[in-house]
Scaffold this motif. Sequence first.
Motif, PDB file in Angstrom:
ATOM      1  N   GLY A  13       0.870  -1.176   0.000  1.00  0.00           N
ATOM      2  CA  GLY A  13       0.000   0.000   0.000  1.00  0.00           C
ATOM      3  C   GLY A  13       0.905   1.222   0.000  1.00  0.00           C
ATOM      4  O   GLY A  13       2.137   1.109  -0.012  1.00  0.00           O
ATOM      5  N   GLU A  34       3.584  -8.369  -1.382  1.00  0.00           N
ATOM      6  CA  GLU A  34       2.191  -7.947  -1.504  1.00  0.00           C
ATOM      7  C   GLU A  34       1.335  -9.159  -1.830  1.00  0.00           C
ATOM      8  O   GLU A  34       1.667  -9.944  -2.713  1.00  0.00           O
ATOM      9  N   ASN A  36      -1.750  -9.155  -3.002  1.00  0.00           N
ATOM     10  CA  ASN A  36      -2.543  -8.987  -4.229  1.00  0.00           C
ATOM     11  C   ASN A  36      -1.639  -8.988  -5.464  1.00  0.00           C
ATOM     12  O   ASN A  36      -0.419  -8.877  -5.346  1.00  0.00           O
ATOM     13  N   GLY A  41      -2.857  -1.144  -2.642  1.00  0.00           N
ATOM     14  CA  GLY A  41      -3.754  -1.313  -1.498  1.00  0.00           C
ATOM     15  C   GLY A  41      -5.021  -0.496  -1.681  1.00  0.00           C
ATOM     16  O   GLY A  41      -5.651  -0.536  -2.735  1.00  0.00           O
ATOM     17  N   GLY A  56     -10.116   3.462  -3.886  1.00  0.00           N
ATOM     18  CA  GLY A  56     -10.119   4.130  -2.579  1.00  0.00           C
ATOM     19  C   GLY A  56      -9.887   5.609  -2.768  1.00  0.00           C
ATOM     20  O   GLY A  56     -10.770   6.331  -3.221  1.00  0.00           O
ATOM     21  N   MET A  61      -4.965  14.398  -0.052  1.00  0.00           N
ATOM     22  CA  MET A  61      -4.924  15.017   1.284  1.00  0.00           C
ATOM     23  C   MET A  61      -3.478  15.038   1.765  1.00  0.00           C
ATOM     24  O   MET A  61      -2.683  14.194   1.382  1.00  0.00           O
TER      25      MET A  61
END
Length: 113
Positions: A13, A34, A36, A41, A56, A61
């Motif tokens: 991630g 990882e 996946n 992530g 996601g 931010m």
Amino acid sequence: MTEKKLAVIIGAGIGGIATAIYLANNGYSVAVFEKNSAPGGRCGQLIREGHRFDLGATILMMPGIYREIFDTLGIPLFENNDIKPLENLYKIYFDNNDILAFSTNKEKMQIQL
Ligand SMILES: Cc1cc2nc3c(=O)[nH]c(=O)nc-3n(C[C@H](O)[C@H](O)[C@H](O)COP(=O)(O)OP(=O)(O)OC[C@H]3O[C@@H](n4cnc5c(N)ncnc54)[C@H](O)[C@@H]3O)c2cc1C
């Protein structure tokens, strides 16, 4: 010749990737595992029938942290992109018709909360 210390990171991630970058930059040999088939992530993406879906994160931010990481890599993240902060971010609609309008304006948030 001194051998590099090995750092093992579980999970690719954004947290694992950023940590790997810092460790590699500080002389570690880094292995990232990882589960996946692709990294990312909760910042990952799904490509289906030519369309890309963010799984996601969609809002940038804490840009200062991203800047720091990309600066470490020598990649000018913001220099060629015109990034402007938004005051109104997004709205959440509740079953009872309440609406919460997320804003970077603390006063607006305080009134709603
Ligand atoms: C719907 C949604 C919207 C979001 N929107 C925003 C946004 O707009 N802006 C923002 O800044 N943030 C947003 N976030 C939050 C942001 O995506 C996460 O905070 C961030 O991606 C978390 O990164 P992480 O590396 O800590 O964890 P993760 O992204 O969860 O990474 C953990 C990784 O570890 C792997 N892993 C787990 N267990 C194992 C194991 N045993 N072996 C190997 N690999 C393993 C996972 O597969 C995953 O790839 C959003 C999150 C979601 C879910």
